[in-house]
Design an enzyme around this catalytic site. Structure first.
Site, mmCIF file in Angstrom:
data_model
loop_
_atom_site.group_PDB
_atom_site.id
_atom_site.type_symbol
_atom_site.label_atom_id
_atom_site.label_comp_id
_atom_site.label_asym_id
_atom_site.label_seq_id
_atom_site.Cartn_x
_atom_site.Cartn_y
_atom_site.Cartn_z
ATOM 1 N N HIS A 230 -10.706 -7.366 5.901
ATOM 2 C CA HIS A 230 -9.911 -7.054 7.087
ATOM 3 C C HIS A 230 -10.741 -7.096 8.374
ATOM 4 O O HIS A 230 -10.182 -7.162 9.470
ATOM 5 C CB HIS A 230 -9.209 -5.696 6.939
ATOM 6 C CG HIS A 230 -10.085 -4.499 7.090
ATOM 7 N ND1 HIS A 230 -10.569 -3.778 6.015
ATOM 8 C CD2 HIS A 230 -10.579 -3.861 8.186
ATOM 9 C CE1 HIS A 230 -11.292 -2.768 6.444
ATOM 10 N NE2 HIS A 230 -11.322 -2.795 7.765
ATOM 11 N N ASP B 293 -10.315 -6.439 -0.684
ATOM 12 C CA ASP B 293 -10.703 -6.287 0.724
ATOM 13 C C ASP B 293 -12.194 -6.561 0.916
ATOM 14 O O ASP B 293 -12.879 -5.864 1.660
ATOM 15 C CB ASP B 293 -10.349 -4.906 1.262
ATOM 16 C CG ASP B 293 -10.361 -4.871 2.799
ATOM 17 O OD1 ASP B 293 -10.289 -5.955 3.405
ATOM 18 O OD2 ASP B 293 -10.457 -3.776 3.374
ATOM 19 N N SER C 274 -16.191 -0.042 8.806
ATOM 20 C CA SER C 274 -15.684 -0.930 7.759
ATOM 21 C C SER C 274 -16.669 -2.053 7.481
ATOM 22 O O SER C 274 -17.107 -2.751 8.390
ATOM 23 C CB SER C 274 -14.334 -1.530 8.175
ATOM 24 O OG SER C 274 -13.337 -0.548 8.215
#
Length: 508
Positions: free
Chosen positions: A149, A179, A256
């Site tokens: 992402h 992911d 992230s």
């Protein structure tokens, strides 16, 4: 009286002490000398046991320094095209030959209504949408793991190292179902973090989270492993795998793709998500375990895409409600709700109502634990599965299959095409083909995020019979027709329960 004398004496001493301190540090009219001591080592306030049981101080300084060199800042830029609707209207007039024939615009309006105005959208300057995140260098030749992402749909990816060197990155592979993504930059001799076996991670052990939250580069936070095998239903992919390591080390937007490491400096996970009512850290962070990361990276480098094995079952976690409803003989495990046609589990003799209690020698208590084990294997791998069937243990040897129900590895080109369309396809069975009086076709068995769902009104169950006028009788025919296809595509087909031929157009 004696007490009063003692109190007076203490007050006198304190007064002289205060006067002395003030004169030492506020010697008015004179230069003040302040001594600075350099090189004072940080002292560990807490202690932990090493592998040999010896008590050692918990000191994060060297560990943090090493980790920061291997964690990068990632900037992904997506170029968005806009059109400007604030343009003057233009009048669509009749061409001269028609004016002469119909006697001008008044005659035309009498039969066809008033003049029509239309607006021609004019392109504006492209707008850049910028996102940021983190990544972990896992190879000295420039391979970097991050979250999918972080770089999804990016037109440009820029990586900044801890020493502020900047590189453009190429995408080696992406896997939305976990992911994860693998990037590469043209650099060598880089600091790296080694991946360790995440199965060895224990709840309660110290960990550090390293990343770039809120664009604050090279941020290190400490915490413990709060839980393992967490499923928080954050991934919306068709074959999503969630078995996160949960930590209370502070993770925020921008973290992230960053590193979650143990006190030995080993990479145990890739920080991926937070659970928060505000969007900022609230005590719950989640990381993809390193065993899943390792498998995904190996597949990217060996096969160009993730080769994932499937049992082909629908599952539910065993809880008190299910135990009562199904009158189960076990308290933990994974309940087999249904089996797919031509699935690996069905072929091995597993039945609906079985409770999987062990797989590949590992006990499973939750659905996420089962998913993690299976996701670390490829089509064709053989796993021993132990189930509880009405109170009796039954052991089966299961040969995993791919998402299409075969033991072979998937073809990258076909998978890329079908993933872009966002659909799962299957050959139309002969019985249905005869019922519809067609020679064959390809059925859209499942729709998920992709071009078909976004740009057309196709429904699940649609049967493709032609692509751009070319007859389609099998999934192989569909792949051949769409391979290397650019531009517009006309899809023709039928529905089993709706009359007539239907047409859908989209661009590739």
């Amino acid at each position: 009286m004696k007490d009063y004398g003692i109190s007076a004496l203490v007050a006198l001493v304190v007064s002289f002490g205060v006067f002395f301190a003030v004169t030492q540090f506020t010697d008015f009219g004179k230069s003040v000398k302040i001594e600075h001591v350099s090189g004072t080592p940080a002292q560990g306030a807490l202690y932990t046991a090493d592998e040999n049981g010896n008590m050692i101080p918990v000191d994060f300084t060297q560990l943090a320094e090493k980790a920061m060199d291997a964690v990068v800042h990632i900037k992904s830029t997506q170029i968005q095209q806009y059109t400007n609707s604030n343009n003057s209207y233009q009048y669509r007039e009749l061409p001269d030959p028609f004016k002469e024939f119909f006697g001008g615009d008044d005659f035309f309006e009498q039969f066809f209504g008033p003049r029509r105005y239309y607006q021609t959208p004019q392109p504006r300057e492209p707008q850049a949408r910028v996102g940021t995140g983190s990544g972990v260098i896992i190879n000295s030749e420039g391979y970097i793991v991050t979250n999918n992402h972080v770089i999804a749909n990016a037109d440009d990816i820029e990586v900044t190292l801890h020493d502020n060197r900047t590189f453009k990155a190429n995408v080696v592979g992406t896997d939305p179902s976990t992911d994860l993504a693998l990037l590469q930059i043209k650099a060598s001799g880089l600091s790296t973090l080694p991946l360790v076996n995440s199965d060895d991670v224990k709840v309660g052990e110290w960990v550090l989270a390293v990343g770039n939250p809120f664009n604050l580069n090279s941020t290190v936070t400490a915490g413990i492993v709060s839980a393992k095998s967490r499923n928080i239903n954050i991934l919306r992919e068709q074959f999503a795998v969630e078995s996160f390591i949960q930590t209370d080390a502070a993770i925020n937007p921008g973290n992230s793709g960053g590193a979650l490491i143990n006190l030995s400096g080993g990479l145990i996970g890739i920080n991926t998500a937070i659970a928060s009512p505000t969007g900022a850290y609230a005590g719950y962070g989640f990381a993809v375990p390193s065993n899943i990361v390792n498998k995904v990276v190996e597949d990217f480098l060996k096969y160009g895409m993730v080769q994932r094995g499937f049992l082909g079952i629908t599952i539910r976690g065993v809880d008190a409600t299910l135990i009562k409803e199904k009158e189960l003989e076990v308290e933990t495990g994974v309940y087999v709700d249904s089996l797919g046609q031509n699935s690996a589990a069905k072929e091995a003799g597993i039945k609906e109502g079985d409770v999987i209690v062990e797989i590949d020698g590992k006990k499973v208590n939750t659905t996420s634990e089962l998913q993690e084990v299976v996701a670390s294997h490829r089509p064709g791998d053989k796993l021993e599965v132990k189930v509880n069937r009405k109170g009796k243990e039954v052991v089966s040897q299961v040969v995993l299959r791919n998402r299409e129900g075969e033991t072979d590895f998937l073809d990258k080109a076909r998978t890329t095409i079908f993933n872009n369309l966002g659909a799962q396809f299957e050959d139309l069975d002969k019985k249905t083909a005869k019922k519809l009086n067609i020679d064959g076709g390809v059925k859209v068995s499942k729709l998920f995020a992709g071009k078909l769902k976004r740009n057309t009104a196709i429904k699940e169950g649609f049967i493709i019979t032609k692509i751009d006028g070319r007859v389609i009788k099998s999934v192989d025919d569909l792949e051949t027709a769409l391979k290397d296809k650019k531009g517009g595509v006309l899809i023709e087909g039928v529905y089993e329960d709706f009359p007539g031929t239907h047409y859908y157009a989209l661009g590739l």
